[in-house]
Design a protein around this motif. Sequence first.
Motif, PDB file in Angstrom:
ATOM      1  N   LYS A 133       0.935  -1.179  -0.117  1.00  0.00           N
ATOM      2  CA  LYS A 133      -0.067  -0.089  -0.006  1.00  0.00           C
ATOM      3  C   LYS A 133       0.791   1.189   0.126  1.00  0.00           C
ATOM      4  CE  LYS A 133      -4.037  -1.878   2.355  1.00  0.00           C
ATOM      5  NZ  LYS A 133      -4.592  -2.227   3.734  1.00  0.00           N
ATOM      6  N   ALA A 134       1.967   1.152   0.714  1.00  0.00           N
ATOM      7  CA  ALA A 134       2.863   2.446   0.794  1.00  0.00           C
ATOM      8  C   ALA A 134       3.697   2.548  -0.448  1.00  0.00           C
ATOM      9  CB  ALA A 134       3.821   2.134   1.894  1.00  0.00           C
ATOM     10  N   ALA A 135       3.910   1.458  -1.137  1.00  0.00           N
ATOM     11  CA  ALA A 135       4.686   1.583  -2.517  1.00  0.00           C
ATOM     12  C   ALA A 135       3.969   2.250  -3.396  1.00  0.00           C
ATOM     13  CB  ALA A 135       5.173   0.211  -2.819  1.00  0.00           C
ATOM     14  N   LEU A 136       2.651   1.824  -3.219  1.00  0.00           N
ATOM     15  CA  LEU A 136       1.537   2.289  -4.324  1.00  0.00           C
ATOM     16  C   LEU A 136       1.325   3.674  -4.285  1.00  0.00           C
ATOM     17  CD1 LEU A 136      -0.776  -0.844  -4.821  1.00  0.00           C
ATOM     18  CD2 LEU A 136       0.700   0.217  -6.469  1.00  0.00           C
ATOM     19  N   SER A 137       1.091   4.047  -2.861  1.00  0.00           N
ATOM     20  CA  SER A 137       0.629   5.195  -2.632  1.00  0.00           C
ATOM     21  C   SER A 137       1.671   6.332  -2.847  1.00  0.00           C
ATOM     22  CB  SER A 137       0.267   5.634  -1.266  1.00  0.00           C
ATOM     23  OG  SER A 137       1.014   5.516  -0.411  1.00  0.00           O
ATOM     24  N   TYR A 138       2.949   5.829  -2.698  1.00  0.00           N
ATOM     25  CA  TYR A 138       4.144   6.757  -3.103  1.00  0.00           C
ATOM     26  C   TYR A 138       4.290   7.025  -4.403  1.00  0.00           C
ATOM     27  CZ  TYR A 138       8.785   9.045  -2.232  1.00  0.00           C
ATOM     28  OH  TYR A 138       9.681  10.063  -2.163  1.00  0.00           O
ATOM     29  N   GLY A 139       3.999   5.906  -5.337  1.00  0.00           N
ATOM     30  CA  GLY A 139       4.205   5.676  -6.795  1.00  0.00           C
ATOM     31  C   GLY A 139       5.237   5.352  -7.238  1.00  0.00           C
ATOM     32  N   VAL A 140       6.163   4.405  -6.643  1.00  0.00           N
ATOM     33  CA  VAL A 140       7.340   4.070  -7.139  1.00  0.00           C
ATOM     34  C   VAL A 140       7.001   2.961  -8.206  1.00  0.00           C
ATOM     35  CG1 VAL A 140       8.597   4.153  -4.876  1.00  0.00           C
ATOM     36  CG2 VAL A 140       7.233   2.110  -5.458  1.00  0.00           C
ATOM     37  N   LYS A 141       8.050   2.833  -9.222  1.00  0.00           N
ATOM     38  CA  LYS A 141       7.766   2.319 -10.270  1.00  0.00           C
ATOM     39  C   LYS A 141       8.565   0.813 -10.272  1.00  0.00           C
ATOM     40  CE  LYS A 141       5.469   5.714 -12.051  1.00  0.00           C
ATOM     41  NZ  LYS A 141       3.992   5.501 -11.722  1.00  0.00           N
ATOM     42  N   ILE A 142       9.351   0.769  -9.283  1.00  0.00           N
ATOM     43  CA  ILE A 142      10.046  -0.415  -8.940  1.00  0.00           C
ATOM     44  C   ILE A 142       9.973  -0.722  -7.544  1.00  0.00           C
ATOM     45  CG2 ILE A 142      12.314  -1.651  -8.905  1.00  0.00           C
ATOM     46  CD1 ILE A 142      11.502  -1.142 -11.941  1.00  0.00           C
ATOM     47  N   THR A 143       9.610  -1.941  -7.380  1.00  0.00           N
ATOM     48  CA  THR A 143       9.784  -2.261  -5.957  1.00  0.00           C
ATOM     49  C   THR A 143      10.413  -3.945  -5.624  1.00  0.00           C
ATOM     50  OG1 THR A 143       8.446  -2.807  -3.934  1.00  0.00           O
ATOM     51  CG2 THR A 143       7.501  -3.763  -5.838  1.00  0.00           C
ATOM     52  N   GLY A 144      10.088  -4.554  -4.827  1.00  0.00           N
ATOM     53  CA  GLY A 144      10.987  -5.880  -4.967  1.00  0.00           C
ATOM     54  C   GLY A 144      10.848  -6.729  -3.379  1.00  0.00           C
ATOM     55  N   ALA A 145      11.912  -7.449  -3.506  1.00  0.00           N
ATOM     56  CA  ALA A 145      11.895  -8.065  -1.727  1.00  0.00           C
ATOM     57  C   ALA A 145      13.481  -8.055  -1.547  1.00  0.00           C
ATOM     58  CB  ALA A 145      11.512  -9.645  -1.886  1.00  0.00           C
ATOM     59  N   THR A 146      13.831  -8.186  -0.241  1.00  0.00           N
ATOM     60  CA  THR A 146      14.889  -8.094   0.530  1.00  0.00           C
ATOM     61  C   THR A 146      15.123  -9.290   1.339  1.00  0.00           C
ATOM     62  OG1 THR A 146      15.071  -5.828   0.123  1.00  0.00           O
ATOM     63  CG2 THR A 146      16.510  -6.674   1.918  1.00  0.00           C
ATOM     64  N   VAL A 147      16.140 -10.136   1.427  1.00  0.00           N
ATOM     65  CA  VAL A 147      16.522 -10.912   2.545  1.00  0.00           C
ATOM     66  C   VAL A 147      17.621 -10.062   3.215  1.00  0.00           C
ATOM     67  CG1 VAL A 147      17.177 -13.178   3.250  1.00  0.00           C
ATOM     68  CG2 VAL A 147      15.997 -12.968   0.758  1.00  0.00           C
ATOM     69  N   HIS A 148      17.784 -10.207   4.637  1.00  0.00           N
ATOM     70  CA  HIS A 148      18.478  -9.578   5.174  1.00  0.00           C
ATOM     71  C   HIS A 148      18.910 -10.333   6.725  1.00  0.00           C
ATOM     72  CE1 HIS A 148      15.912  -7.937   8.199  1.00  0.00           C
ATOM     73  NE2 HIS A 148      14.826  -7.797   7.105  1.00  0.00           N
ATOM     74  N   TYR A 149      20.052 -10.122   7.126  1.00  0.00           N
ATOM     75  CA  TYR A 149      20.194 -10.513   8.745  1.00  0.00           C
ATOM     76  C   TYR A 149      19.305  -9.763   9.465  1.00  0.00           C
ATOM     77  CZ  TYR A 149      24.350 -13.234   7.025  1.00  0.00           C
ATOM     78  OH  TYR A 149      25.000 -13.944   6.318  1.00  0.00           O
ATOM     79  N   VAL A 150      18.862 -10.201  10.608  1.00  0.00           N
ATOM     80  CA  VAL A 150      18.136  -9.717  11.513  1.00  0.00           C
ATOM     81  C   VAL A 150      18.756  -9.370  12.857  1.00  0.00           C
ATOM     82  CG1 VAL A 150      16.249 -10.372  13.385  1.00  0.00           C
ATOM     83  CG2 VAL A 150      16.040 -11.063  10.862  1.00  0.00           C
ATOM     84  N   ASN A 151      18.768  -8.106  13.265  1.00  0.00           N
ATOM     85  CA  ASN A 151      19.450  -7.686  14.324  1.00  0.00           C
ATOM     86  C   ASN A 151      18.234  -7.074  15.360  1.00  0.00           C
ATOM     87  OD1 ASN A 151      18.995  -4.922  13.443  1.00  0.00           O
ATOM     88  ND2 ASN A 151      21.207  -4.775  12.864  1.00  0.00           N
ATOM     89  N   GLU A 152      18.934  -6.095  16.337  1.00  0.00           N
ATOM     90  CA  GLU A 152      17.727  -5.436  16.997  1.00  0.00           C
ATOM     91  C   GLU A 152      16.787  -4.309  16.237  1.00  0.00           C
ATOM     92  OE1 GLU A 152      21.294  -3.004  17.014  1.00  0.00           O
ATOM     93  OE2 GLU A 152      20.848  -5.182  17.167  1.00  0.00           O
ATOM     94  N   ILE A 153      17.444  -4.086  15.346  1.00  0.00           N
ATOM     95  CA  ILE A 153      16.417  -2.978  14.493  1.00  0.00           C
ATOM     96  C   ILE A 153      15.531  -3.734  13.680  1.00  0.00           C
ATOM     97  CG2 ILE A 153      16.764  -0.850  13.085  1.00  0.00           C
ATOM     98  CD1 ILE A 153      19.800  -0.882  14.061  1.00  0.00           C
TER      99      ILE A 153
END
Length: 204
Positions: A133-153
């Motif tokens: 919803k946030a990506a669409l309301s911002y109007g980005v033309k490219i989105t996607g997915a991310t794999v990341h290590y998990v820490n306290e943030i």
Amino acid sequence: MSDDKIKIAVFVSGGGTNLQALIDKQKSGVITSGKISLVISNNPEAYALERAKKAGIKYAVVPRKECATQQEFEDKLNELLTENNIELIVLAGFMCILSESFTSKYPKRIINIHPSLIPSFCGKGYYGLNVHKAALSYGVKITGATVHYVNEIPDGGEIIMQKAVAVEDGDTPEVLQKRVMVNAEWIILPQAVEKVCKLLLMCN
Ligand code: GRF
């Protein structure tokens, strides 16, 4: 470590489509350096548990609501992880908070799939459909997915892998979510799991 593979626990809360991608890619030989040895859900109704059952993978439920405190919840998680000699935790649609005292026990041994190109649309409140919803309301033309290590943030750990997906005219959040899952999440999560397991095997 069982027969030279990293023992993996997958934490789930819902449909488990990312878990299914891991199961399928383990079967097809994309994941060879790790073995999905345990599935843990905070939600007893999660369909992900059916997927684990069908695949013959050991599973456990730790209902967050039945734990008086976050510490009790995490103590139960840690007990299961220790009992099963788990070396890598994969958060796949897992909707519970994990405290710093938990994540700090597993430095660079917890990874998460997030349905945006971090640092866009991530952090507190950005989960599930909210991200799209946030990506669409911002109007980005490219989105996607991310794999990341998990820490306290929340969504703040080192990025491991990303994959871009085009936003099409007229996309709804649901249509965009599905495209990101099919064309990004279900591809990079198994690849990232194999990459991290290979690295961990070299350290063992
Ligand atoms: C997915 O969009 C994933 O990116 C997010 O949770 C959603 C559901 O995942 N973390 P799953 O179908 O339960 O794997």
